[in-house]
Write a protein that holds these residues in place. Structure first.
Motif, PDB file in Angstrom:
ATOM      1  N   ILE A 166       0.836  -1.207   0.000  1.00 36.41           N
ATOM      2  CA  ILE A 166       0.000   0.000   0.000  1.00 36.41           C
ATOM      3  C   ILE A 166       0.868   1.253   0.000  1.00 36.41           C
ATOM      4  N   ASN A 167       1.935   1.257   0.812  1.00 36.54           N
ATOM      5  CA  ASN A 167       2.847   2.406   0.838  1.00 36.54           C
ATOM      6  C   ASN A 167       3.499   2.630  -0.521  1.00 36.54           C
ATOM      7  N   SER A 168       3.914   1.554  -1.152  1.00 37.86           N
ATOM      8  CA  SER A 168       4.550   1.664  -2.458  1.00 37.86           C
ATOM      9  C   SER A 168       3.581   2.220  -3.496  1.00 37.86           C
ATOM     10  N   LEU A 169       2.356   1.711  -3.494  1.00 40.76           N
ATOM     11  CA  LEU A 169       1.363   2.175  -4.455  1.00 40.76           C
ATOM     12  C   LEU A 169       0.937   3.619  -4.183  1.00 40.76           C
ATOM     13  N   SER A 170       0.831   3.990  -2.914  1.00 39.00           N
ATOM     14  CA  SER A 170       0.442   5.375  -2.607  1.00 39.00           C
ATOM     15  C   SER A 170       1.516   6.361  -3.052  1.00 39.00           C
ATOM     16  N   SER A 171       2.779   5.958  -2.989  1.00 38.71           N
ATOM     17  CA  SER A 171       3.827   6.863  -3.460  1.00 38.71           C
ATOM     18  C   SER A 171       3.833   6.961  -4.988  1.00 38.71           C
ATOM     19  N   VAL A 172       3.554   5.858  -5.666  1.00 42.15           N
ATOM     20  CA  VAL A 172       3.501   5.886  -7.135  1.00 42.15           C
ATOM     21  C   VAL A 172       2.339   6.760  -7.612  1.00 42.15           C
ATOM     22  N   PHE A 173       1.184   6.627  -6.964  1.00 46.53           N
ATOM     23  CA  PHE A 173       0.012   7.413  -7.363  1.00 46.53           C
ATOM     24  C   PHE A 173      -0.023   8.790  -6.709  1.00 46.53           C
ATOM     25  N   GLU A 174       0.953   9.045  -5.857  1.00 49.34           N
ATOM     26  CA  GLU A 174       1.048  10.322  -5.143  1.00 49.34           C
ATOM     27  C   GLU A 174      -0.273  10.667  -4.465  1.00 49.34           C
ATOM     28  N   THR A 175      -0.739   9.729  -3.659  1.00 48.31           N
ATOM     29  CA  THR A 175      -2.000   9.893  -2.949  1.00 48.31           C
ATOM     30  C   THR A 175      -1.874   9.371  -1.525  1.00 48.31           C
TER      31      THR A 175
END
Length: 141
Positions: free
Chosen positions: A42-51
């Motif tokens: 989740i942390n990795s995906l939130s940083s990629v989507f900048e959300t």
């Protein structure tokens, strides 16, 4: 999770998202299929989507009425859920109309005027068909 929606809005493939996030393709596929994700994922995906992380973990069941697919929906579907965006709200209206219609059906034996409430049964059917059509076209986010 709304990973698939966010990915498609950016025009990315699952493989591209896996590369950007440093996750495996299989992990992306599992997350998009609705399986539980670890906090690292989740942390990795939130940083990629900048959300924010909370946006990724909340369940969203809203119609994107600005989407091109929604604009191409038949008029009877758009009118059926006019002013309503959330799937849960449409389901509640469907249930309410069904109950009122059923009460009208039972009540007409006591007073003929209550027959007018059968219109709600028709509305419940309209909601049911509209919901199933939207489900089949995957228009809920």
């Amino acid at each position: 999770m709304i990973i698939k929606t966010l990915r498609k809005k950016r025009g990315w493939s699952q493989d591209h998202l896996a590369t950007l996030s440093g996750l495996s393709l299989r992990t992306i596929q599992r997350v998009e299929a609705g399986h539980a994700a670890s906090m690292e994922t989740i942390n990795s995906l939130s940083s990629v989507f900048e959300t924010d992380i909370t946006k990724l973990t909340e369940e969203i069941d809203v119609i994107d009425k600005d989407a091109e697919a929604w604009k191409e929906a038949p008029l009877w579907v758009r009118m059926g859920v006019w002013g309503i965006r959330k799937r849960s709200a449409v389901l509640r209206w469907e249930l309410a109309c069904f109950v009122i219609g059923f009460l009208g059906l039972v009540g007409m034996y006591f007073h003929p005027f209550l027959l007018i409430f059968l219109v709600f049964w028709g509305s419940a059917y309209w909601y049911a068909v509209s919901i199933r059509w939207i489900d089949s076209k995957k228009l809920w986010l």
